[in-house]
Motif scaffolding. Sequence first.
Motif, short mmCIF file in Angstrom:
data_model
loop_
_atom_site.label_atom_id
_atom_site.label_comp_id
_atom_site.label_asym_id
_atom_site.label_seq_id
_atom_site.Cartn_x
_atom_site.Cartn_y
_atom_site.Cartn_z
N ARG A 18 33.04 39.37 32.01
CA ARG A 18 31.62 38.94 32.46
C ARG A 18 31.09 40.02 33.62
NH1 ARG A 18 31.92 32.77 33.79
NH2 ARG A 18 29.91 33.29 33.83
N VAL A 19 32.18 40.89 34.41
CA VAL A 19 31.35 41.51 34.82
C VAL A 19 30.97 42.77 34.50
CG1 VAL A 19 31.74 42.00 37.95
CG2 VAL A 19 32.46 40.49 37.27
N ARG A 20 30.19 43.53 34.81
CA ARG A 20 29.40 44.60 34.46
C ARG A 20 29.68 46.14 35.19
NH1 ARG A 20 27.07 44.94 30.21
NH2 ARG A 20 25.55 47.18 30.68
N THR A 21 30.87 46.22 35.14
CA THR A 21 31.39 47.26 35.42
C THR A 21 32.26 47.86 34.82
OG1 THR A 21 33.87 46.13 36.30
CG2 THR A 21 31.71 46.20 37.72
N GLY A 22 32.46 49.19 35.12
CA GLY A 22 33.19 50.59 34.41
C GLY A 22 34.60 50.14 34.37
N THR A 23 35.33 49.58 35.48
CA THR A 23 36.81 49.35 35.83
C THR A 23 36.98 47.99 36.70
OG1 THR A 23 37.03 50.63 37.86
CG2 THR A 23 37.70 51.88 36.02
N TYR A 24 38.10 47.34 36.45
CA TYR A 24 38.16 45.73 37.21
C TYR A 24 39.34 45.60 37.07
CZ TYR A 24 36.04 41.83 38.46
OH TYR A 24 35.86 40.26 39.54
N GLY A 25 39.62 44.58 37.97
CA GLY A 25 41.23 44.54 38.45
C GLY A 25 41.30 42.91 37.94
N VAL A 26 42.73 42.32 37.94
CA VAL A 26 43.20 40.41 38.15
C VAL A 26 44.02 40.90 39.28
CG1 VAL A 26 43.55 38.99 37.03
CG2 VAL A 26 41.84 40.29 35.60
N ASN A 27 43.63 40.12 40.41
CA ASN A 27 45.13 40.46 41.59
C ASN A 27 45.39 41.77 41.90
OD1 ASN A 27 44.82 37.46 41.52
ND2 ASN A 27 45.72 37.44 40.24
N THR A 28 44.37 42.52 41.37
CA THR A 28 45.32 44.14 41.91
C THR A 28 43.91 45.47 41.21
OG1 THR A 28 46.62 46.14 41.26
CG2 THR A 28 45.74 44.92 39.16
N TYR A 29 44.27 46.71 42.01
CA TYR A 29 42.75 47.70 41.58
C TYR A 29 43.59 48.64 41.42
CZ TYR A 29 38.90 50.20 41.01
OH TYR A 29 38.20 51.07 40.60
N THR A 30 43.48 49.40 40.36
CA THR A 30 44.24 50.70 41.00
C THR A 30 43.34 51.45 39.36
OG1 THR A 30 46.12 52.16 40.68
CG2 THR A 30 46.04 50.28 38.77
N MET A 31 43.88 53.07 39.09
CA MET A 31 43.21 53.84 38.35
C MET A 31 44.68 54.51 37.75
SD MET A 31 40.85 56.11 40.38
CE MET A 31 39.17 55.07 41.48
N ASP A 32 44.42 54.52 36.00
CA ASP A 32 45.63 54.70 35.68
C ASP A 32 44.54 55.51 34.78
OD1 ASP A 32 47.23 54.98 32.90
OD2 ASP A 32 48.13 53.40 33.92
N PHE A 33 45.19 56.86 34.77
CA PHE A 33 44.84 58.75 34.27
C PHE A 33 45.22 58.34 32.54
CE2 PHE A 33 46.56 59.08 38.54
CZ PHE A 33 45.39 58.78 38.92
N ALA A 34 45.67 56.61 32.03
CA ALA A 34 45.27 57.14 30.47
C ALA A 34 44.09 56.52 30.25
CB ALA A 34 46.90 56.21 30.15
N ALA A 35 42.85 56.30 31.04
CA ALA A 35 41.86 54.98 30.51
C ALA A 35 40.82 55.81 31.42
CB ALA A 35 42.25 53.42 31.69
N PRO A 36 39.98 55.18 30.46
CA PRO A 36 38.49 55.88 31.23
C PRO A 36 37.98 55.21 32.59
CG PRO A 36 38.03 54.35 29.29
CD PRO A 36 39.52 54.41 29.58
N PHE A 37 37.73 55.65 33.62
CA PHE A 37 37.16 55.53 34.40
C PHE A 37 35.90 55.74 34.88
CE2 PHE A 37 35.66 56.79 39.03
CZ PHE A 37 36.02 55.54 39.56
N GLY A 38 34.80 55.05 35.31
CA GLY A 38 33.05 55.28 35.27
C GLY A 38 32.32 54.22 35.57
N GLY A 39 31.68 54.26 35.47
CA GLY A 39 30.64 53.59 35.96
C GLY A 39 29.82 52.78 34.48
N PHE A 40 28.88 51.45 35.38
CA PHE A 40 27.82 51.25 34.86
C PHE A 40 26.45 51.27 35.55
CE2 PHE A 40 29.33 47.42 31.72
CZ PHE A 40 30.96 47.96 31.12
N LYS A 41 25.38 51.64 34.78
CA LYS A 41 24.32 51.30 35.52
C LYS A 41 23.72 52.70 36.66
CE LYS A 41 24.76 47.22 37.25
NZ LYS A 41 24.62 45.60 37.84
#
Length: 480
Positions: A432-455
């Motif tokens: 429900r949160v409008r962001t390009g990346t999100y974490g549940v009980n963690t936050y990271t960037m996995d380089f196999a997954a897209p990274f970027g932003g809304f708005k």
Amino acid sequence: MTLDRDAFFIDGDWVAPASGDTIQVVSPHTEQVVATVPEGSTADIDAAVAAARRAFDEGPWPRMSPEERIGIVQSFSNLYAGKLGEMAEVISTEMGSPLSFSNLAQAPAPWMQIEAFLGIARAYPWEESRTGVLGTEVLVRREPVGVVAAIPPWNVPQFTIMSKLVPALLAGCTVVVKPAPETPLDPYLMAELLQEAGVPHGVVNIVAGGREVGEHLVSHPGVDKVAFTGSTAAGRKIAAVCGQQLKRVSLELGGKSAAIVLDDADLAATMEGLKFTALMNSGQACVAQTRILASRSNYANVVDALAETVSAMQVGDPLDPATEIGPMVAQRQQERVEKYIALGQEEGARVVVGGNGMPDGLSSGWYVRPTVFADVDNRMRIAQEEIFGPVLSVIAFDDVDDAVRIANDSEYGLAGTVWTGDVDAGLDVARRVRTGTYGVNTYTMDFAAPFGGFKSSGVGREFGPEGLAHYTELKSIYQP
């Protein structure tokens, strides 16, 4: 080891600058000059673009098979792996990132990106055959977009260079990198590794400089695509230029991300996680979750736990392995953060930890005191504007719906987290949160997954097959 340099990397060689202007790289910790390097001019940019243009239009790189390019980039990756410690120390020296963070992310994460993109490129459908609706055989090719202008910021310089350089190279593009004037040193080490790996002349060119040369590069007619990471204000200007010229563009911009702490979260584990997600790189991170959302019933507990956590973090010399929060990159950034701390108090927020003034035990360096504000209304400027420093705002919510509303009440949409004992409930919030990346009980960037932003957090994506696709053009070839 001297860090001074006197040339630019253009057309596969070290080339004397067109002018005698220099950049003095100043340690954010000692406020002393640690290196002097050339400052790029528009003439240097012209030379770099001309080299990249020749290498694309006439050179071997775009005409190699993907496998050949993969082999050379793999050699670069192998060489890079042997320089991680040196790269981390150079970045900490030039921009003040704690060495602990540099050894965790500033150097290893760029290398991990190279390896991830190599894996993606090996499986990428560079050419595929399709049968059209009329029975026509169609060959769909993914060809390089052309000459790429890669413009990284100073906060994670290698990380943001690699997210552009590596997919561009694997796609067959040629590149002009314009490092920020605060961080011109690490690209020299990178250039030496590219040279040693056998990247052909003109394929990568590097000219450090300020805003004027950046604007010249963006608007240069020899550039086919701009890939930029930086402020939203600068991104809007770049997008306008690229739109006028119908130039391809991808923008990774600012953020003001929220961390939602639900009542069933393990508070100790949450605080340990927020030390990284909210205060990584001394708060100088676009994905930093500097809005901490807590329920009214649990608000005092979250504020107290956060105050205790932040108070215990070690502030000081970035080259000390025990340091968790280092200085701001420049005096102007220190002053900017201090103005926001003063503004927060004027707006009626309550300082729980920190406030203006030098941290205890420090008399020099561009430091600010890590600061936690309570009683923050999400309409306050400290809750809406990107501060880019170790300043956290704790905001109360009524229920989960209210928490999602507050998290979404921002012009940005880059990152975020939810902390909860119920992963399924956390996933519901994440959707429900409008962001390009999100974490549940963690936050990271996995380089196999897209990274970027809304708005206002950007246009396009980096990492993953989606990131590689931004450096290609699609061509359909019809066959009888």
